[in-house]
Design a protein around this motif. Structure first.
Motif, PDB file in Angstrom:
ATOM      1  N   PHE A 130       0.841  -1.196   0.000  1.00 23.72           N
ATOM      2  CA  PHE A 130       0.000   0.000   0.000  1.00 23.72           C
ATOM      3  C   PHE A 130       0.877   1.248   0.000  1.00 23.72           C
ATOM      4  N   PRO A 131       0.541   2.261  -0.828  1.00 20.54           N
ATOM      5  CA  PRO A 131      -0.664   2.395  -1.654  1.00 20.54           C
ATOM      6  C   PRO A 131      -0.451   2.112  -3.136  1.00 20.54           C
ATOM      7  N   ALA A 132       0.458   1.206  -3.495  1.00 15.37           N
ATOM      8  CA  ALA A 132       0.738   0.930  -4.904  1.00 15.37           C
ATOM      9  C   ALA A 132      -0.524   0.539  -5.671  1.00 15.37           C
ATOM     10  N   ALA A 133      -1.332  -0.351  -5.100  1.00 14.65           N
ATOM     11  CA  ALA A 133      -2.547  -0.791  -5.789  1.00 14.65           C
ATOM     12  C   ALA A 133      -3.525   0.366  -5.971  1.00 14.65           C
ATOM     13  N   VAL A 134      -3.619   1.225  -4.971  1.00 19.78           N
ATOM     14  CA  VAL A 134      -4.494   2.401  -5.064  1.00 19.78           C
ATOM     15  C   VAL A 134      -4.029   3.311  -6.187  1.00 19.78           C
ATOM     16  N   HIS A 135      -2.729   3.519  -6.282  1.00 20.92           N
ATOM     17  CA  HIS A 135      -2.182   4.367  -7.350  1.00 20.92           C
ATOM     18  C   HIS A 135      -2.560   3.807  -8.721  1.00 20.92           C
ATOM     19  N   ASP A 136      -2.482   2.489  -8.876  1.00 21.70           N
ATOM     20  CA  ASP A 136      -2.838   1.879 -10.154  1.00 21.70           C
ATOM     21  C   ASP A 136      -4.325   2.066 -10.459  1.00 21.70           C
ATOM     22  N   ALA A 137      -5.159   1.936  -9.441  1.00 20.69           N
ATOM     23  CA  ALA A 137      -6.592   2.123  -9.632  1.00 20.69           C
ATOM     24  C   ALA A 137      -6.902   3.557 -10.051  1.00 20.69           C
ATOM     25  N   VAL A 138      -6.281   4.504  -9.382  1.00 22.93           N
ATOM     26  CA  VAL A 138      -6.487   5.922  -9.714  1.00 22.93           C
ATOM     27  C   VAL A 138      -5.986   6.219 -11.127  1.00 22.93           C
ATOM     28  N   ASP A 139      -4.831   5.671 -11.485  1.00 24.66           N
ATOM     29  CA  ASP A 139      -4.279   5.897 -12.821  1.00 24.66           C
ATOM     30  C   ASP A 139      -5.204   5.329 -13.894  1.00 24.66           C
ATOM     31  N   THR A 140      -5.847   4.207 -13.603  1.00 21.91           N
ATOM     32  CA  THR A 140      -6.793   3.616 -14.555  1.00 21.91           C
ATOM     33  C   THR A 140      -7.997   4.527 -14.751  1.00 21.91           C
ATOM     34  N   ILE A 156     -19.593   7.065 -15.490  1.00 23.66           N
ATOM     35  CA  ILE A 156     -18.526   6.166 -15.063  1.00 23.66           C
ATOM     36  C   ILE A 156     -18.952   5.471 -13.775  1.00 23.66           C
ATOM     37  N   ALA A 157     -18.930   4.154 -13.792  1.00 21.87           N
ATOM     38  CA  ALA A 157     -19.204   3.363 -12.591  1.00 21.87           C
ATOM     39  C   ALA A 157     -17.982   2.499 -12.290  1.00 21.87           C
ATOM     40  N   LEU A 158     -17.809   2.150 -11.023  1.00 20.12           N
ATOM     41  CA  LEU A 158     -16.700   1.318 -10.584  1.00 20.12           C
ATOM     42  C   LEU A 158     -17.265   0.061  -9.928  1.00 20.12           C
ATOM     43  N   SER A 159     -16.532  -1.042 -10.071  1.00 26.69           N
ATOM     44  CA  SER A 159     -16.938  -2.261  -9.371  1.00 26.69           C
ATOM     45  C   SER A 159     -15.706  -3.062  -8.999  1.00 26.69           C
ATOM     46  N   GLY A 160     -15.904  -4.012  -8.079  1.00 29.90           N
ATOM     47  CA  GLY A 160     -14.782  -4.838  -7.674  1.00 29.90           C
ATOM     48  C   GLY A 160     -15.206  -5.950  -6.743  1.00 29.90           C
ATOM     49  N   PHE A 161     -14.344  -6.964  -6.662  1.00 36.53           N
ATOM     50  CA  PHE A 161     -14.587  -8.143  -5.852  1.00 36.53           C
ATOM     51  C   PHE A 161     -13.500  -8.256  -4.788  1.00 36.53           C
ATOM     52  N   SER A 162     -13.906  -8.386  -3.512  1.00 36.93           N
ATOM     53  CA  SER A 162     -12.968  -8.554  -2.400  1.00 36.93           C
ATOM     54  C   SER A 162     -11.958  -7.418  -2.358  1.00 36.93           C
ATOM     55  N   SER A 163     -10.675  -7.706  -2.580  1.00 34.09           N
ATOM     56  CA  SER A 163      -9.674  -6.630  -2.593  1.00 34.09           C
ATOM     57  C   SER A 163      -9.966  -5.647  -3.713  1.00 34.09           C
ATOM     58  N   GLY A 164     -10.486  -6.143  -4.837  1.00 34.97           N
ATOM     59  CA  GLY A 164     -10.886  -5.244  -5.914  1.00 34.97           C
ATOM     60  C   GLY A 164     -12.037  -4.353  -5.502  1.00 34.97           C
ATOM     61  N   ASN A 166     -12.417  -3.290  -2.468  1.00 35.47           N
ATOM     62  CA  ASN A 166     -11.748  -2.280  -1.650  1.00 35.47           C
ATOM     63  C   ASN A 166     -11.241  -1.144  -2.535  1.00 35.47           C
ATOM     64  N   LEU A 167     -10.580  -1.489  -3.637  1.00 35.22           N
ATOM     65  CA  LEU A 167     -10.036  -0.469  -4.536  1.00 35.22           C
ATOM     66  C   LEU A 167     -11.144   0.359  -5.188  1.00 35.22           C
ATOM     67  N   ALA A 168     -12.232  -0.299  -5.569  1.00 33.69           N
ATOM     68  CA  ALA A 168     -13.343   0.427  -6.175  1.00 33.69           C
ATOM     69  C   ALA A 168     -13.948   1.416  -5.187  1.00 33.69           C
ATOM     70  N   LEU A 169     -14.136   0.975  -3.947  1.00 34.07           N
ATOM     71  CA  LEU A 169     -14.721   1.838  -2.925  1.00 34.07           C
ATOM     72  C   LEU A 169     -13.791   2.999  -2.596  1.00 34.07           C
ATOM     73  N   VAL A 170     -12.518   2.690  -2.410  1.00 37.76           N
ATOM     74  CA  VAL A 170     -11.535   3.731  -2.099  1.00 37.76           C
ATOM     75  C   VAL A 170     -11.469   4.758  -3.221  1.00 37.76           C
ATOM     76  N   THR A 171     -11.383   4.280  -4.460  1.00 39.19           N
ATOM     77  CA  THR A 171     -11.255   5.186  -5.599  1.00 39.19           C
ATOM     78  C   THR A 171     -12.512   6.029  -5.783  1.00 39.19           C
ATOM     79  N   PHE A 245     -18.355  11.284   1.016  1.00 41.66           N
ATOM     80  CA  PHE A 245     -17.457  11.207  -0.135  1.00 41.66           C
ATOM     81  C   PHE A 245     -17.870  10.137  -1.146  1.00 41.66           C
ATOM     82  N   PHE A 246     -18.747   9.204  -0.749  1.00 37.88           N
ATOM     83  CA  PHE A 246     -19.073   8.095  -1.633  1.00 37.88           C
ATOM     84  C   PHE A 246     -20.115   8.508  -2.673  1.00 37.88           C
ATOM     85  N   PRO A 247     -20.193   7.785  -3.808  1.00 38.02           N
ATOM     86  CA  PRO A 247     -21.076   8.179  -4.904  1.00 38.02           C
ATOM     87  C   PRO A 247     -22.553   8.165  -4.557  1.00 38.02           C
TER      88      PRO A 247
END
Length: 319
Positions: A130-140, A156-164, A166-171, A245-247
């Motif tokens: 952390f926060p490498a994965a977050v950086h990748d999500a934001v860059d995407t 634009i909608a975001l989705s994810g499973f388990s750790s994904g 987490n990244l969707a919610l954080v982003t 902050f959430f959508p």
């Protein structure tokens, strides 16, 4: 890649090496299972295009792998009008390379909702903490937003499973701060990790298939967020973030037998303040990662089809 993480283990290098050995074995086992699951979920509908791309990263020496799913009949080479887009991140425990395991989900969303789906990879621990994965999500997300000719950036909608998840919610929450120019319409989560600050032993649930071992959860913690200060960061534990902050639309699927997404139900209640649409579905008698590689005709397939179908309807309304 090793240096970023190994600095955190400089006083206990054996801890890092032990984690690497265990994770190497887990990655091999996960790869074998992933191949089986992808074979079960790999059917590509007629006239449907799958494009594999490399997304630019903030780090000039690397890119982010992603798969783009287009709805049937959509030809990206003919300069068609932009479509609504769903950006998805797969499950991994933040340690396993699992890009492609959400193929059935991504195909279903593109086909039935008539949208473009970007299924994106992200870096894993312990090589990249952390926060490498977050950086990748934001860059995407930023990359998608920078291409209004291909994607409807107003949908634009975001989705994810388990750790994904987490990244969707954080982003999605970061759209209120560091992603202020990007508007996220919705976030859709399947058994997401929302809180790294709790001891995994405090979250044991009834004995149902796919309940994650406490030792595995602790390994995930130590590889992704090895320091307590990281676990308290809202970009790791989004349940600690400001609910405002959430959508406008938040959809969460949790599992009765899961011992890692309990707080997701609490989060749903906290953000349901009357100003947004919050959908919480607690699926009975199933555990973590239940929807991958399901057997045709099984109860799991029926539950998956129903959950994915509900997601399709939600995405149609957003478009």
């Amino acid at each position: 890649m090793m240096a970023a993480s190994s600095s955190l283990y400089k006083h206990d290098s054996s801890r890092y090496l032990r984690a690497k050995i265990i994770i190497t074995i887990l990655r091999f086992l996960a790869y074998m299972k992933m191949i089986r699951n992808i074979r079960r979920d790999s059917y590509l509908p007629p006239n449907m295009v799958l494009e594999k791309i490399q997304i630019p990263s903030r780090d000039s020496h690397r890119t982010i792998e992603a798969h783009i799913y287009y709805p049937p009949g959509y030809d990206p080479s003919s300069s068609p009008p932009p479509l609504p887009v769903l950006i998805n991140w797969h499950a991994s425990g933040f340690i396993l390379p699992q890009l492609g395991t959400d193929r059935a989900y991504c195909m279903r969303m593109a086909r039935d909702a008539g949208i473009i789906v970007v299924d994106s990879d992200y870096r894993k621990g312990p090589e990249n903490i952390f926060p490498a994965a977050v950086h990748d999500a934001v860059d995407t997300v930023r990359w998608v937003y920078s291409h209004p000719d291909r994607f409807d950036i107003n949908s634009i909608a975001l989705s994810g499973f388990s750790s994904g998840g987490n990244l969707a919610l954080v982003t999605s929450a970061m759209s209120a701060s560091s992603l202020k120019d990007v508007r996220i319409n919705a976030v859709i989560l399947y058994y997401p990790i929302t809180n790294f600050t709790l001891d995994p032993a405090s979250r044991v649930r009834q004995d149902i298939n796919n309940r994650l071992a406490i030792s595995l959860v602790r390994l995930i913690y130590s590889c992704y967020v090895p320091e307590m200060s990281m676990r308290k960061d809202v970009r790791a534990s989004p349940i600690l973030d400001d609910p405002s902050f959430f959508p406008e639309t938040v959809v969460i699927f949790t599992c009765e037998g899961d011992n890692i997404d309990l707080e997701a139900e609490k989060l749903a209640r906290e953000i349901d303040d009357g100003s947004r649409t919050v959908v919480l579905r607690r699926l009975k008698a199933i555990g973590h990662n239940w929807d991958k590689g399901v057997t045709k005709g099984s109860t799991y397939e029926k539950m998956r089809d129903e959950a994915y179908g509900e997601t399709v309807e939600i995405l149609k309304k957003l478009g």
